[in-house]
Design a protein around this motif. Structure first.
Motif, PDB file in Angstrom:
ATOM      1  N   ARG A 125      37.382  51.228  45.636  1.00 35.24           N
ATOM      2  CA  ARG A 125      36.803  51.033  46.972  1.00 35.24           C
ATOM      3  C   ARG A 125      35.747  49.944  46.967  1.00 35.24           C
ATOM      4  NH1 ARG A 125      36.567  57.314  48.820  1.00 35.24           N
ATOM      5  NH2 ARG A 125      38.733  57.425  49.503  1.00 35.24           N
ATOM      6  N   LEU A 126      34.904  49.924  45.940  1.00 39.86           N
ATOM      7  CA  LEU A 126      33.905  48.860  45.833  1.00 39.86           C
ATOM      8  C   LEU A 126      34.577  47.499  45.675  1.00 39.86           C
ATOM      9  CD1 LEU A 126      31.201  50.462  43.520  1.00 39.86           C
ATOM     10  CD2 LEU A 126      30.953  49.864  45.937  1.00 39.86           C
ATOM     11  N   SER A 127      35.627  47.448  44.858  1.00 43.04           N
ATOM     12  CA  SER A 127      36.351  46.197  44.660  1.00 43.04           C
ATOM     13  C   SER A 127      37.006  45.734  45.956  1.00 43.04           C
ATOM     14  CB  SER A 127      37.422  46.364  43.574  1.00 43.04           C
ATOM     15  OG  SER A 127      36.830  46.715  42.357  1.00 43.04           O
ATOM     16  N   LEU A 128      37.543  46.689  46.720  1.00 42.53           N
ATOM     17  CA  LEU A 128      38.134  46.336  48.022  1.00 42.53           C
ATOM     18  C   LEU A 128      37.073  45.761  48.951  1.00 42.53           C
ATOM     19  CD1 LEU A 128      40.549  49.306  48.748  1.00 42.53           C
ATOM     20  CD2 LEU A 128      41.162  46.888  48.637  1.00 42.53           C
ATOM     21  N   GLY A 129      35.889  46.350  48.905  1.00 42.09           N
ATOM     22  CA  GLY A 129      34.807  45.867  49.755  1.00 42.09           C
ATOM     23  C   GLY A 129      34.376  44.451  49.413  1.00 42.09           C
ATOM     24  N   ALA A 130      34.588  44.031  48.175  1.00 40.99           N
ATOM     25  CA  ALA A 130      34.209  42.685  47.759  1.00 40.99           C
ATOM     26  C   ALA A 130      35.246  41.639  48.179  1.00 40.99           C
ATOM     27  CB  ALA A 130      34.023  42.648  46.244  1.00 40.99           C
ATOM     28  N   LEU A 131      36.433  42.079  48.602  1.00 41.86           N
ATOM     29  CA  LEU A 131      37.472  41.141  49.030  1.00 41.86           C
ATOM     30  C   LEU A 131      37.157  40.597  50.423  1.00 41.86           C
ATOM     31  CD1 LEU A 131      40.692  43.146  48.012  1.00 41.86           C
ATOM     32  CD2 LEU A 131      39.659  41.225  46.784  1.00 41.86           C
ATOM     33  N   ASP A 132      37.768  39.463  50.742  1.00 39.94           N
ATOM     34  CA  ASP A 132      37.624  38.938  52.106  1.00 39.94           C
ATOM     35  C   ASP A 132      38.391  39.827  53.079  1.00 39.94           C
ATOM     36  OD1 ASP A 132      40.417  37.388  52.764  1.00 39.94           O
ATOM     37  OD2 ASP A 132      39.909  37.256  50.622  1.00 39.94           O
ATOM     38  N   GLU A 133      38.084  39.715  54.354  1.00 35.97           N
ATOM     39  CA  GLU A 133      38.644  40.596  55.386  1.00 35.97           C
ATOM     40  C   GLU A 133      40.172  40.549  55.414  1.00 35.97           C
ATOM     41  OE1 GLU A 133      39.104  43.416  58.065  1.00 35.97           O
ATOM     42  OE2 GLU A 133      37.145  42.891  57.242  1.00 35.97           O
ATOM     43  N   ARG A 134      40.752  39.356  55.315  1.00 37.89           N
ATOM     44  CA  ARG A 134      42.205  39.229  55.383  1.00 37.89           C
ATOM     45  C   ARG A 134      42.863  39.951  54.211  1.00 37.89           C
ATOM     46  NH1 ARG A 134      45.222  33.552  54.550  1.00 37.89           N
ATOM     47  NH2 ARG A 134      44.312  33.926  52.549  1.00 37.89           N
ATOM     48  N   SER A 135      42.320  39.793  53.001  1.00 36.80           N
ATOM     49  CA  SER A 135      42.878  40.458  51.823  1.00 36.80           C
ATOM     50  C   SER A 135      42.761  41.970  51.952  1.00 36.80           C
ATOM     51  CB  SER A 135      42.160  39.987  50.549  1.00 36.80           C
ATOM     52  OG  SER A 135      42.365  38.609  50.346  1.00 36.80           O
ATOM     53  N   ARG A 136      41.603  42.454  52.429  1.00 31.47           N
ATOM     54  CA  ARG A 136      41.425  43.901  52.623  1.00 31.47           C
ATOM     55  C   ARG A 136      42.457  44.446  53.600  1.00 31.47           C
ATOM     56  NH1 ARG A 136      35.875  43.060  52.701  1.00 31.47           N
ATOM     57  NH2 ARG A 136      35.841  43.064  54.957  1.00 31.47           N
ATOM     58  N   GLY A 164      52.681  38.159  50.286  1.00 34.34           N
ATOM     59  CA  GLY A 164      52.834  38.400  48.854  1.00 34.34           C
ATOM     60  C   GLY A 164      51.748  37.696  48.048  1.00 34.34           C
ATOM     61  N   TYR A 165      51.427  36.458  48.421  1.00 35.33           N
ATOM     62  CA  TYR A 165      50.409  35.692  47.723  1.00 35.33           C
ATOM     63  C   TYR A 165      49.036  36.354  47.871  1.00 35.33           C
ATOM     64  CZ  TYR A 165      47.320  31.801  46.561  1.00 35.33           C
ATOM     65  OH  TYR A 165      46.343  31.027  46.017  1.00 35.33           O
ATOM     66  N   VAL A 166      48.673  36.715  49.091  1.00 27.30           N
ATOM     67  CA  VAL A 166      47.375  37.341  49.352  1.00 27.30           C
ATOM     68  C   VAL A 166      47.282  38.683  48.622  1.00 27.30           C
ATOM     69  CG1 VAL A 166      45.918  38.373  51.157  1.00 27.30           C
ATOM     70  CG2 VAL A 166      46.997  36.150  51.535  1.00 27.30           C
ATOM     71  N   LEU A 167      48.350  39.470  48.700  1.00 27.33           N
ATOM     72  CA  LEU A 167      48.369  40.775  48.058  1.00 27.33           C
ATOM     73  C   LEU A 167      48.260  40.634  46.536  1.00 27.33           C
ATOM     74  CD1 LEU A 167      48.613  43.809  48.588  1.00 27.33           C
ATOM     75  CD2 LEU A 167      51.077  43.569  48.410  1.00 27.33           C
ATOM     76  N   HIS A 168      48.995  39.682  45.988  1.00 28.98           N
ATOM     77  CA  HIS A 168      48.944  39.456  44.545  1.00 28.98           C
ATOM     78  C   HIS A 168      47.523  39.131  44.087  1.00 28.98           C
ATOM     79  CE1 HIS A 168      49.895  37.880  40.557  1.00 28.98           C
ATOM     80  NE2 HIS A 168      49.221  36.797  40.890  1.00 28.98           N
ATOM     81  N   HIS A 169      46.875  38.213  44.757  1.00 34.61           N
ATOM     82  CA  HIS A 169      45.526  37.809  44.351  1.00 34.61           C
ATOM     83  C   HIS A 169      44.496  38.909  44.608  1.00 34.61           C
ATOM     84  CE1 HIS A 169      46.294  33.821  42.828  1.00 34.61           C
ATOM     85  NE2 HIS A 169      47.207  33.704  43.776  1.00 34.61           N
ATOM     86  N   ALA A 170      44.690  39.685  45.653  1.00 36.12           N
ATOM     87  CA  ALA A 170      43.770  40.803  45.917  1.00 36.12           C
ATOM     88  C   ALA A 170      43.889  41.858  44.819  1.00 36.12           C
ATOM     89  CB  ALA A 170      44.065  41.419  47.282  1.00 36.12           C
ATOM     90  N   LEU A 171      45.121  42.199  44.457  1.00 36.58           N
ATOM     91  CA  LEU A 171      45.332  43.196  43.408  1.00 36.58           C
ATOM     92  C   LEU A 171      44.860  42.678  42.049  1.00 36.58           C
ATOM     93  CD1 LEU A 171      48.804  44.638  44.434  1.00 36.58           C
ATOM     94  CD2 LEU A 171      46.537  45.623  44.831  1.00 36.58           C
ATOM     95  N   LYS A 172      45.029  41.390  41.818  1.00 40.26           N
ATOM     96  CA  LYS A 172      44.562  40.788  40.574  1.00 40.26           C
ATOM     97  C   LYS A 172      43.036  40.862  40.493  1.00 40.26           C
ATOM     98  CE  LYS A 172      45.294  36.583  37.900  1.00 40.26           C
ATOM     99  NZ  LYS A 172      45.899  35.256  37.904  1.00 40.26           N
ATOM    100  N   ALA A 173      42.349  40.630  41.602  1.00 41.03           N
ATOM    101  CA  ALA A 173      40.881  40.714  41.629  1.00 41.03           C
ATOM    102  C   ALA A 173      40.419  42.150  41.396  1.00 41.03           C
ATOM    103  CB  ALA A 173      40.350  40.193  42.966  1.00 41.03           C
ATOM    104  N   ILE A 174      41.111  43.108  41.994  1.00 40.62           N
ATOM    105  CA  ILE A 174      40.762  44.525  41.799  1.00 40.62           C
ATOM    106  C   ILE A 174      40.994  44.921  40.336  1.00 40.62           C
ATOM    107  CG2 ILE A 174      41.420  46.891  42.389  1.00 40.62           C
ATOM    108  CD1 ILE A 174      42.021  45.806  45.244  1.00 40.62           C
ATOM    109  N   ALA A 175      42.127  44.510  39.777  1.00 41.64           N
ATOM    110  CA  ALA A 175      42.431  44.837  38.380  1.00 41.64           C
ATOM    111  C   ALA A 175      41.411  44.215  37.429  1.00 41.64           C
ATOM    112  CB  ALA A 175      43.841  44.361  38.021  1.00 41.64           C
ATOM    113  N   ALA A 176      40.983  42.995  37.718  1.00 39.12           N
ATOM    114  CA  ALA A 176      39.981  42.341  36.872  1.00 39.12           C
ATOM    115  C   ALA A 176      38.662  43.110  36.909  1.00 39.12           C
ATOM    116  CB  ALA A 176      39.771  40.893  37.323  1.00 39.12           C
TER     117      ALA A 176
END
Length: 185
Positions: A125-136, A164-176
């Motif tokens: 949830r914290l990682s999601l909050g750090a994403l930009d609005e579109r990625s969230r 797919g691109y936005v989702l991939h990078h959002a999930l990659k940021a959360i995983a990192a």
């Protein structure tokens, strides 16, 4: 006539390795051994740590610390397996079906497993909050509403490829972030 007692001769010899040297040399092989016995990395780490703590407490009395550590890890692992009921008897009691072992495991996670899960959820949830609005929004639509890329694109105005691109990078940021905190490999 003088008799030689070889066991007593070993006691008086100076120890060739310090506990630090033993730890450096044996931690990794003992972890592998414990993990084979227990099937879980964190449990193996705890078992090896317990063995080294026991060795530290009685280091002066232990004549063969390498053998002693392996035996202690083995015994601690077996004790844990007995305590948690993970040893399945080879012979089944009379009248029992041979379809498989009886179901004895509690389906509820252990309290420490539940805490780790809650911590993980909180970090996600914290990682999601750090994403930009579109990625969230893309992550929410995909995982909360279970929409396809095409459906997400219709709601957000993105193409399916961009979703797919936005989702991939959002999930990659959360995983990192999870890997940085130690909750993911």
């Amino acid at each position: 006539m003088t008799t030689v007692r070889p066991a007593a001769a070993n006691v008086d010899l100076p120890r060739s390795e310090s506990i630090e040297e033993l730890f450096a040399a044996l931690e990794s092989p003992l972890l592998s051994y414990a993990q084979r016995l227990l099937g879980e990395r964190t449990l193996a780490e705890d078992t090896v740590q317990d063995a080294f703590m026991k060795l530290h407490a009685q280091f002066a009395e232990v004549r063969e610390p390498r053998r002693w550590l392996y035996r202690t890890v083995h015994n601690l692992a077996l004790n844990h397996r007995r305590k948690t009921g993970k040893i399945v008897p080879l012979e089944q009691p009379s009248g029992a079906s041979s379809a498989g072992p009886p179901e004895t495991a509690d389906p509820e996670p252990l309290p420490d497993e539940q805490i780790v899960r809650w911590e993980g959820i909180g970090l996600v949830r914290l990682s999601l909050g750090a994403l930009d609005e579109r990625s969230r929004e893309v992550v929410r639509l995909k995982f909360d509403e279970d929409l396809s890329y095409k459906q997400i694109g219709e709601r957000t105005g993105l193409t399916a490829g961009n979703v797919g691109y936005v989702l991939h990078h959002a999930l990659k940021a959360i995983a990192a972030e999870l890997a940085r905190t130690g909750l993911a490999p």
